[in-house]
Design a protein around this motif. Sequence first.
Motif, PDB file in Angstrom:
ATOM      1  N   HIS A 138       0.830  -1.215   0.000  1.00 29.23           N
ATOM      2  CA  HIS A 138       0.000   0.000   0.000  1.00 29.23           C
ATOM      3  C   HIS A 138       0.864   1.264   0.000  1.00 29.23           C
ATOM      4  N   ASN A 142      -3.826   3.397   0.546  1.00 25.64           N
ATOM      5  CA  ASN A 142      -4.441   2.716  -0.597  1.00 25.64           C
ATOM      6  C   ASN A 142      -4.105   1.240  -0.504  1.00 25.64           C
ATOM      7  N   GLU A 143      -5.021   0.507   0.077  1.00 18.06           N
ATOM      8  CA  GLU A 143      -4.813  -0.916   0.305  1.00 18.06           C
ATOM      9  C   GLU A 143      -5.016  -1.688  -1.004  1.00 18.06           C
ATOM     10  N   PRO A 144      -4.521  -2.942  -1.065  1.00 22.13           N
ATOM     11  CA  PRO A 144      -4.732  -3.750  -2.263  1.00 22.13           C
ATOM     12  C   PRO A 144      -6.203  -3.749  -2.677  1.00 22.13           C
ATOM     13  N   SER A 145      -6.416  -3.660  -3.955  1.00 23.46           N
ATOM     14  CA  SER A 145      -7.719  -3.534  -4.638  1.00 23.46           C
ATOM     15  C   SER A 145      -8.133  -2.079  -4.819  1.00 23.46           C
ATOM     16  N   SER A 146      -7.307  -1.137  -4.354  1.00 17.30           N
ATOM     17  CA  SER A 146      -7.612   0.282  -4.586  1.00 17.30           C
ATOM     18  C   SER A 146      -7.599   0.578  -6.083  1.00 17.30           C
ATOM     19  N   GLY A 147      -8.533   1.389  -6.517  1.00 14.72           N
ATOM     20  CA  GLY A 147      -8.580   1.770  -7.931  1.00 14.72           C
ATOM     21  C   GLY A 147      -7.309   2.524  -8.327  1.00 14.72           C
ATOM     22  N   LYS A 155     -10.934   4.937   3.060  1.00 17.20           N
ATOM     23  CA  LYS A 155     -10.519   3.559   2.784  1.00 17.20           C
ATOM     24  C   LYS A 155     -10.555   2.743   4.065  1.00 17.20           C
ATOM     25  N   THR A 158      -6.772  -2.894   5.915  1.00 23.07           N
ATOM     26  CA  THR A 158      -6.734  -4.363   5.971  1.00 23.07           C
ATOM     27  C   THR A 158      -6.318  -4.795   7.379  1.00 23.07           C
ATOM     28  N   SER A 215      -0.807  -3.724 -11.103  1.00 24.12           N
ATOM     29  CA  SER A 215      -1.995  -4.381 -10.569  1.00 24.12           C
ATOM     30  C   SER A 215      -2.477  -3.707  -9.294  1.00 24.12           C
ATOM     31  N   ALA A 216      -3.802  -3.638  -9.148  1.00 18.29           N
ATOM     32  CA  ALA A 216      -4.371  -3.104  -7.906  1.00 18.29           C
ATOM     33  C   ALA A 216      -4.027  -3.995  -6.718  1.00 18.29           C
ATOM     34  N   ALA A 217      -3.564  -5.220  -6.993  1.00 17.53           N
ATOM     35  CA  ALA A 217      -3.167  -6.116  -5.897  1.00 17.53           C
ATOM     36  C   ALA A 217      -1.941  -5.565  -5.177  1.00 17.53           C
TER      37      ALA A 217
END
Length: 263
Positions: A138, A142-147, A155, A158, A215-217
């Motif tokens: 992050h 902005n954690e994983p899967s953030s646009g 947000k 996690t 990747s958003a990951a």
Amino acid sequence: MQIVILKDAKEVAAYGADIFAAQLIHNPQSVLGLATGSTPVALYQDLIARNRNAEVSFKNVRTFNLDEYLGLTGSHRQSYRHFMNEQLFNHIDIDKHNTHVPQGDAPDPFVACDDYEQAIASAGGIDLQLLGIGRNGHIGFNEPSSGLTSRTRIKTLTKATIEDNARFFSADEFQPYLSITMGIGTILDARKVVLLATGENKADAIRATVEGPLSAACPASALQLHRNAVIVIDEAAASKLADIEFYKHIEAQNQKLLKRLGK
Ligand code: GLP
């Protein structure tokens, strides 16, 4: 991305501080994006020392921090506003009115997010943005899967981030699980970005940032899209990169070229 691999955390902080000092000398009215966490602390100490020696001034500087815990007032010991005052702002010649941290106790946090974007835009955008990185990749919160084009917003943190940051809170203290954070799109709009990472526990995140797919990951991998991003890491954080020798070679060539050009 420019990948700079240095011996240890001390060298990483000094390299980062050099970039900030150069920015302030080039433009004393710079708009800086700032970060919290333990990684930037040594860089801030370096800048405080340079400010005391009159090498750099923050008199005409404006700052915008990446993020804040939702639910904490700025005077709370664990708030990022408090952290910034303690670690930097109280020790330099900055006007606190020119320092911005998202308002964790805003009456309407959704409005506060939009206002924050507006304030950055009104300041003319961010010239130089400092970033740390979470173990999960992050940036800001902005954690994983953030646009990848996200803007300042609320947000949810996690479990891993809450656990990582639990060390700052006492057992009986409320630890927020929500935040206000600049979005990845907000960060990508900065004209220059410097990400610092040190220690082996950041090695997976750095590998995913530099060599993983966009990747958003891994939110920090979005920096692959940035035209002026510098990743400054120590040997430990670099230890899982596949092409470590190549990155060192590129940097050595860059330095040689700059020297030849007298820069
Ligand atoms: C927090 C902050 C991030 C920071 C991260 C890593 O989650 N929101 O901006 O990069 O911590 O912190 P540290 O430098 O302490 O590892």
